[in-house]
Design a protein around this motif. Structure first.
Motif, PDB file in Angstrom:
ATOM      1  N   VAL A 353       0.838  -1.206   0.000  1.00  0.00           N
ATOM      2  CA  VAL A 353       0.000   0.000   0.000  1.00  0.00           C
ATOM      3  C   VAL A 353       0.870   1.253   0.000  1.00  0.00           C
ATOM      4  O   VAL A 353       0.666   2.181  -0.793  1.00  0.00           O
ATOM      5  CB  VAL A 353      -0.943  -0.007   1.212  1.00  0.00           C
ATOM      6  N   LEU A 354       1.875   1.297   0.877  1.00  0.00           N
ATOM      7  CA  LEU A 354       2.736   2.476   0.942  1.00  0.00           C
ATOM      8  C   LEU A 354       3.648   2.583  -0.274  1.00  0.00           C
ATOM      9  O   LEU A 354       3.995   3.698  -0.694  1.00  0.00           O
ATOM     10  CB  LEU A 354       3.563   2.445   2.228  1.00  0.00           C
ATOM     11  N   SER A 355       4.042   1.449  -0.855  1.00  0.00           N
ATOM     12  CA  SER A 355       4.865   1.491  -2.072  1.00  0.00           C
ATOM     13  C   SER A 355       4.093   2.115  -3.226  1.00  0.00           C
ATOM     14  O   SER A 355       4.626   2.942  -3.988  1.00  0.00           O
ATOM     15  CB  SER A 355       5.319   0.075  -2.453  1.00  0.00           C
ATOM     16  N   ASP A 356       2.823   1.732  -3.371  1.00  0.00           N
ATOM     17  CA  ASP A 356       1.995   2.335  -4.421  1.00  0.00           C
ATOM     18  C   ASP A 356       1.808   3.834  -4.166  1.00  0.00           C
ATOM     19  O   ASP A 356       1.827   4.645  -5.100  1.00  0.00           O
ATOM     20  CB  ASP A 356       0.631   1.646  -4.472  1.00  0.00           C
ATOM     21  N   LEU A 357       1.627   4.204  -2.906  1.00  0.00           N
ATOM     22  CA  LEU A 357       1.444   5.620  -2.576  1.00  0.00           C
ATOM     23  C   LEU A 357       2.715   6.418  -2.868  1.00  0.00           C
ATOM     24  O   LEU A 357       2.653   7.555  -3.342  1.00  0.00           O
ATOM     25  CB  LEU A 357       1.050   5.752  -1.103  1.00  0.00           C
ATOM     26  N   GLU A 358       3.856   5.812  -2.606  1.00  0.00           N
ATOM     27  CA  GLU A 358       5.125   6.497  -2.870  1.00  0.00           C
ATOM     28  C   GLU A 358       5.320   6.722  -4.368  1.00  0.00           C
ATOM     29  O   GLU A 358       5.770   7.789  -4.797  1.00  0.00           O
ATOM     30  CB  GLU A 358       6.274   5.667  -2.308  1.00  0.00           C
ATOM     31  N   LEU A 359       4.963   5.732  -5.184  1.00  0.00           N
ATOM     32  CA  LEU A 359       5.079   5.888  -6.630  1.00  0.00           C
ATOM     33  C   LEU A 359       4.165   7.008  -7.125  1.00  0.00           C
ATOM     34  O   LEU A 359       4.567   7.831  -7.960  1.00  0.00           O
ATOM     35  CB  LEU A 359       4.734   4.569  -7.320  1.00  0.00           C
ATOM     36  N   LEU A 360       2.949   7.037  -6.606  1.00  0.00           N
ATOM     37  CA  LEU A 360       2.023   8.098  -7.004  1.00  0.00           C
ATOM     38  C   LEU A 360       2.565   9.469  -6.604  1.00  0.00           C
ATOM     39  O   LEU A 360       2.471  10.432  -7.376  1.00  0.00           O
ATOM     40  CB  LEU A 360       0.660   7.851  -6.350  1.00  0.00           C
ATOM     41  N   LEU A 361       3.142   9.577  -5.424  1.00  0.00           N
ATOM     42  CA  LEU A 361       3.667  10.859  -4.961  1.00  0.00           C
ATOM     43  C   LEU A 361       4.791  11.344  -5.859  1.00  0.00           C
ATOM     44  O   LEU A 361       4.869  12.536  -6.194  1.00  0.00           O
ATOM     45  CB  LEU A 361       4.142  10.725  -3.513  1.00  0.00           C
ATOM     46  N   ARG A 362       5.690  10.445  -6.238  1.00  0.00           N
ATOM     47  CA  ARG A 362       6.806  10.859  -7.100  1.00  0.00           C
ATOM     48  C   ARG A 362       6.330  11.302  -8.475  1.00  0.00           C
ATOM     49  O   ARG A 362       6.910  12.189  -9.089  1.00  0.00           O
ATOM     50  CB  ARG A 362       7.804   9.720  -7.240  1.00  0.00           C
ATOM     51  N   LEU A 363       5.241  10.700  -8.984  1.00  0.00           N
ATOM     52  CA  LEU A 363       4.763  11.033 -10.318  1.00  0.00           C
ATOM     53  C   LEU A 363       3.896  12.287 -10.337  1.00  0.00           C
ATOM     54  O   LEU A 363       3.954  13.068 -11.290  1.00  0.00           O
ATOM     55  CB  LEU A 363       3.964   9.848 -10.893  1.00  0.00           C
ATOM     56  N   GLY A 388       5.465   1.702   8.252  1.00  0.00           N
ATOM     57  CA  GLY A 388       5.590   3.153   8.341  1.00  0.00           C
ATOM     58  C   GLY A 388       6.645   3.682   7.403  1.00  0.00           C
ATOM     59  O   GLY A 388       7.637   2.995   7.119  1.00  0.00           O
ATOM     60  N   ALA A 389       6.422   4.893   6.933  1.00  0.00           N
ATOM     61  CA  ALA A 389       7.383   5.563   6.057  1.00  0.00           C
ATOM     62  C   ALA A 389       7.775   6.884   6.704  1.00  0.00           C
ATOM     63  O   ALA A 389       7.087   7.892   6.560  1.00  0.00           O
ATOM     64  CB  ALA A 389       6.770   5.802   4.677  1.00  0.00           C
ATOM     65  N   GLY A 390       8.867   6.843   7.482  1.00  0.00           N
ATOM     66  CA  GLY A 390       9.349   8.041   8.139  1.00  0.00           C
ATOM     67  C   GLY A 390       8.413   8.581   9.191  1.00  0.00           C
ATOM     68  O   GLY A 390       8.533   9.746   9.571  1.00  0.00           O
ATOM     69  N   CYS A 418      13.159   4.631  -4.756  1.00  0.00           N
ATOM     70  CA  CYS A 418      12.223   3.526  -4.571  1.00  0.00           C
ATOM     71  C   CYS A 418      12.117   3.245  -3.076  1.00  0.00           C
ATOM     72  O   CYS A 418      13.129   2.964  -2.425  1.00  0.00           O
ATOM     73  CB  CYS A 418      12.691   2.269  -5.328  1.00  0.00           C
ATOM     74  N   TRP A 419      10.920   3.355  -2.554  1.00  0.00           N
ATOM     75  CA  TRP A 419      10.730   3.148  -1.115  1.00  0.00           C
ATOM     76  C   TRP A 419      10.276   1.720  -0.854  1.00  0.00           C
ATOM     77  O   TRP A 419       9.438   1.174  -1.572  1.00  0.00           O
ATOM     78  CB  TRP A 419       9.682   4.110  -0.557  1.00  0.00           C
ATOM     79  N   GLU A 420      10.833   1.113   0.183  1.00  0.00           N
ATOM     80  CA  GLU A 420      10.325  -0.173   0.666  1.00  0.00           C
ATOM     81  C   GLU A 420      10.917  -0.417   2.045  1.00  0.00           C
ATOM     82  O   GLU A 420      12.087  -0.120   2.306  1.00  0.00           O
ATOM     83  CB  GLU A 420      10.688  -1.327  -0.270  1.00  0.00           C
ATOM     84  N   ALA A 421      10.084  -0.928   2.937  1.00  0.00           N
ATOM     85  CA  ALA A 421      10.518  -1.248   4.298  1.00  0.00           C
ATOM     86  C   ALA A 421       9.684  -2.418   4.787  1.00  0.00           C
ATOM     87  O   ALA A 421       8.524  -2.578   4.373  1.00  0.00           O
ATOM     88  CB  ALA A 421      10.342  -0.039   5.224  1.00  0.00           C
ATOM     89  N   PRO A 422      10.242  -3.251   5.648  1.00  0.00           N
ATOM     90  CA  PRO A 422       9.482  -4.410   6.121  1.00  0.00           C
ATOM     91  C   PRO A 422       8.348  -3.985   7.051  1.00  0.00           C
ATOM     92  O   PRO A 422       8.425  -2.963   7.725  1.00  0.00           O
ATOM     93  CB  PRO A 422      10.531  -5.234   6.869  1.00  0.00           C
TER      94      PRO A 422
END
Length: 504
Positions: A353-363, A388-390, A418-422
C-alpha cells in the motif's frame, strides 16, 4: 507642567485657533520648537478625559521642580494657559499610545472586541457597553459582545426594534449615503421625546439612562459594525472625550479589519481540512475508535483515516504532507483518497500500500514528500500488521504495559528513488488501545524529540483506570497532559492528529 524657555515665542490665540482647526496632533507638531529640543517637564495627571490610568507615567515625565521661596508663582496669564494646553495634549497622546498598543497586542477577534469596548468606555467615561459586528461585505462573522452586560441583558436589548437602538441607526443606513450619522448621542433616554416604549422599558430594567455610539468604519476597512457605551445616569461625553474616542475607534477599526481577515482565512482552511477528512468514524465489531484533530492557522497536510475492509478487517492510517496552506491541504486530500483505493485492493499488505502511494507521490507531487503509517487490523484476532514511512511509531496502552511499537527505520515517501521497508505484526491484549498520531503532537510541546517522546509515554501511562475503557477519554487525557494549559485547544503552528483504537 511644561517649562517653556523665553526664546520660544508663541502667540496663544493663534495656537488655540490652530488646535480647533487642525486637531491636537497637527497643532502640536506645527508649533513645536525647531532645532535643539529643550527640557520639558509634563506631569502625567492621574485622570484625564475620564480615564483612570493604570499604567505608569512615561519615562520622559518628571515631577516639577519646587520653586524658590522668593520666586513669585504665576497662576494666571497666557503662559500658564499655554502650558496647561500643551500638558493636556501630551497626556492625551500618551493615553492614546498606551491604549492602541494594548489593542495591537490582541491576536483574536474576541480579544480585540473586548479591548475595544474596555478602552472606549474609559475614554468616554462609561461603565458598560456593547459592540455589534456586522461587516458590510456579508461574509461575517456577525456577533454581539457586551461589556458589563450578561447574555440575558443582550437578549433584552434584542427585543427592542433595531431602528430604535443606537447601533441600528448607524448600521441600517446605507454606506456612503449623504447624511449618514457619524455618532449617536442620547444624553437622557428617559426624558427623550419620541423614544420607543420598549426601549424605555429595557433601559429602566437594565439601569442605564444615556448612551453614546460610534460606527466602526473607515474608508479602507469599510463598515464593520458599531460600538455603543451606556451610562448609568444622564450624561454625554465632552468634546475632548469624543475627539479621543473617535481617534481610537478609527485605529481600532483598521486593526479589527486585519484580525477579521486572519480569522476568515483560518476558518476557511479549517473547513477545507475537515471536509477532506472522514465526517465520522466507522463502526466495526471488536474495536472502538476515536480521533482528535487540531488544525493550524495556516492549514496543514496532516490526515487520518479509518476504512472498513473485506473479511471484517479495518484499515487505519495517519500521515502528513510537507508544507502548509491550500496547496498542502489539497495534496493531503489527493494522497488520502489514493491510499483508500490502494487499501481496498491490497490492504493486507501494508508495505505494498505504501509502495503504491510512494510511486504516485513521485509522479504527481515531485516537489513534495510525506510521512505515512498504515495498519491492517483484524479485530476478531486483535492482530495488527503495519508499516511506516518516516512516521512516528504507534503507542500501545494497556493495564499492564505502555510501550512504543518498534517499526523499521525508513525514509519518508518521495525522498528515495524507490521506497520499501518491512512490515511488523502486533498482537493486542483485550482492552488495550493503540494510539496513532502525527509529528505535530510532539512538535507543539516545544521539547527536543527524545523528551517529547518521553512526555507522550508518561501521559499514556498515567491514563486513569476508569477512562481506559473509552478511547475518546484516553485521547483527551493524553492531549491535555502532553499539551497542558489549554495548548491542546489553541491553534498551533502545526496540525495535530491523535487516532485511538481500543480492541475488545
Amino acid at each position: 507642567m511644561l517649562d517653556i524657555p523665553s526664546r520660544v515665542r508663541v502667540h496663544v490665540e493663534t495656537l488655540l485657533a490652530a488646535q480647533i482647526d487642525m486637531g491636537v496632533c497637527d497643532a502640536f507638531e506645527q508649533y513645536a520648537p525647531v532645532g535643539k529640543p529643550y527640557t520639558m517637564n509634563a506631569p502625567h495627571p492621574p485622570k484625564v478625559a475620564g480615564i483612570d490610568s493604570t499604567v505608569p507615567a512615561p519615562a520622559h515625565t518628571v515631577a516639577p521642580a519646587p520653586s524658590a521661596p522668593d520666586t513669585p508663582v504665576v497662576t494666571t496669564g497666557p503662559g500658564v494657559l499655554l502650558q496647561d494646553r500643551l500638558a493636556g495634549w501630551v497626556s492625551d497622546l500618551t493615553t492614546l499610545h498606551e491604549l492602541t498598543e494594548r489593542l495591537a497586542r490582541t491576536g483574536t477577534l474576541p480579544d480585540a472586541l473586548h479591548e475595544l469596548l474596555g478602552a472606549g468606555a474609559a475614554l468616554v467615561g462609561a461603565r458598560r457597553g456593547l459592540v455589534v459586528l456586522e461587516p458590510d461585505d456579508g461574509l461575517g462573522p456577525a456577533t454581539t459582545i457586551g461589556l458589563g452586560l450578561t447574555p440575558a441583558d443582550l437578549g433584552h436589548l434584542e427585543t427592542v426594534p433595531r431602528a430604535a437602538l443606537p447601533h441600528g441607526a448607524l448600521l441600517d443606513t446605507r454606506a456612503g449615503r449623504s447624511g449618514q450619522p457619524t455618532e449617536v448621542v442620547r444624553p437622557d433616554l428617559l426624558a427623550e421625546e419620541g423614544l420607543h416604549p420598549r426601549h424605555r422599558d429595557v433601559a429602566a430594567r437594565l439601569g442605564f439612562a444615556a448612551s453614546y455610539a460610534l460606527p466602526l468604519a473607515t474608508e479602507a476597512a469599510g463598515r464593520l459594525g458599531a460600538a455603543v457605551w451606556l451610562y448609568d445616569e444622564p450624561a454625554e461625553p465632552a468634546e475632548r472625550q469624543r475627539h479621543l474616542a473617535g481617534l481610537y475607534v478609527r485605529y481600532a477599526t483598521e486593526h479589527l479589519a486585519r484580525v477579521l481577515d486572519v480569522e476568515r482565512t483560518r476558518a476557511c482552511m479549517a473547513t477545507m481540512s475537515e471536509e477532506l477528512l472522514p465526517a465520522r468514524l466507522p463502526r466495526v465489531s471488536g474495536v472502538q475508535l476515536a480521533v482528535r484533530h487540531r488544525t493550524g492557522p495556516r492549514g496543514g497536510g496532516d490526515w487520518y483515516d479509518a476504512l472498513p475492509l473485506p473479511d471484517a478487517a479495518l484499515g487505519l492510517s495517519v500521515g502528513s504532507v510537507t508544507g502548509s496552506g491550500p496547496s498542502a491541504v489539497a495534496a493531503m486530500g489527493r494522497l488520502r483518497a489514493s491510499l483508500r483505493a490502494y487499501a481496498v485492493m491490497e490492504g493486507e499488505d501494508p508495505v505494498a500500500v505504501l509502495s503504491d502511494l510512494e510511486l504516485l507521490l513521485r509522479l504527481t507531487e515531485p516537489a513534495r514528500s510525506a510521512t505515512a503509517l498504515f495498519a491492517y487490523c483484524e479485530p476478531a484476532l486483535r492482530r495488527i500488521t503495519l508499516a511506516g514511512a518516516g512516521h512516528s511509531p504507534p503507542l500501545l496502552v494497556g493495564e499492564r504495559r505502555t510501550r512504543y511499537v518498534e517499526t523499521s527505520v525508513s525514509a519518508p515517501l518521495g525522498m528515495l528513488a524507490c521506497w520499501e521497508a518491512p512490515s511488523m505484526e502486533l498482537q493486542a491484549a483485550p482492552g488495550e488501545t493503540v494510539l496513532l498520531y502525527t509529528d505535530g503532537l510532539l512538535h507543539r510541546t516545544g521539547d527536543p524529540v527524545d523528551r517529547a517522546f518521553a512526555r507522550l509515554h508518561a501521559a499514556a501511562s498515567g491514563v486513569p483506570r476508569a477512562a481506559r475503557h473509552d478511547p475518546g477519554a484516553v485521547a483527551d487525557h493524553v492531549l491535555r497532559t502532553v499539551l497542558p494549559d489549554g495548548l491542546d485547544r489553541t491553534d498551533g503552528a502545526e496540525d495535530v492528529v491523535l487516532l485511538a483504537a481500543r480492541f475488545e
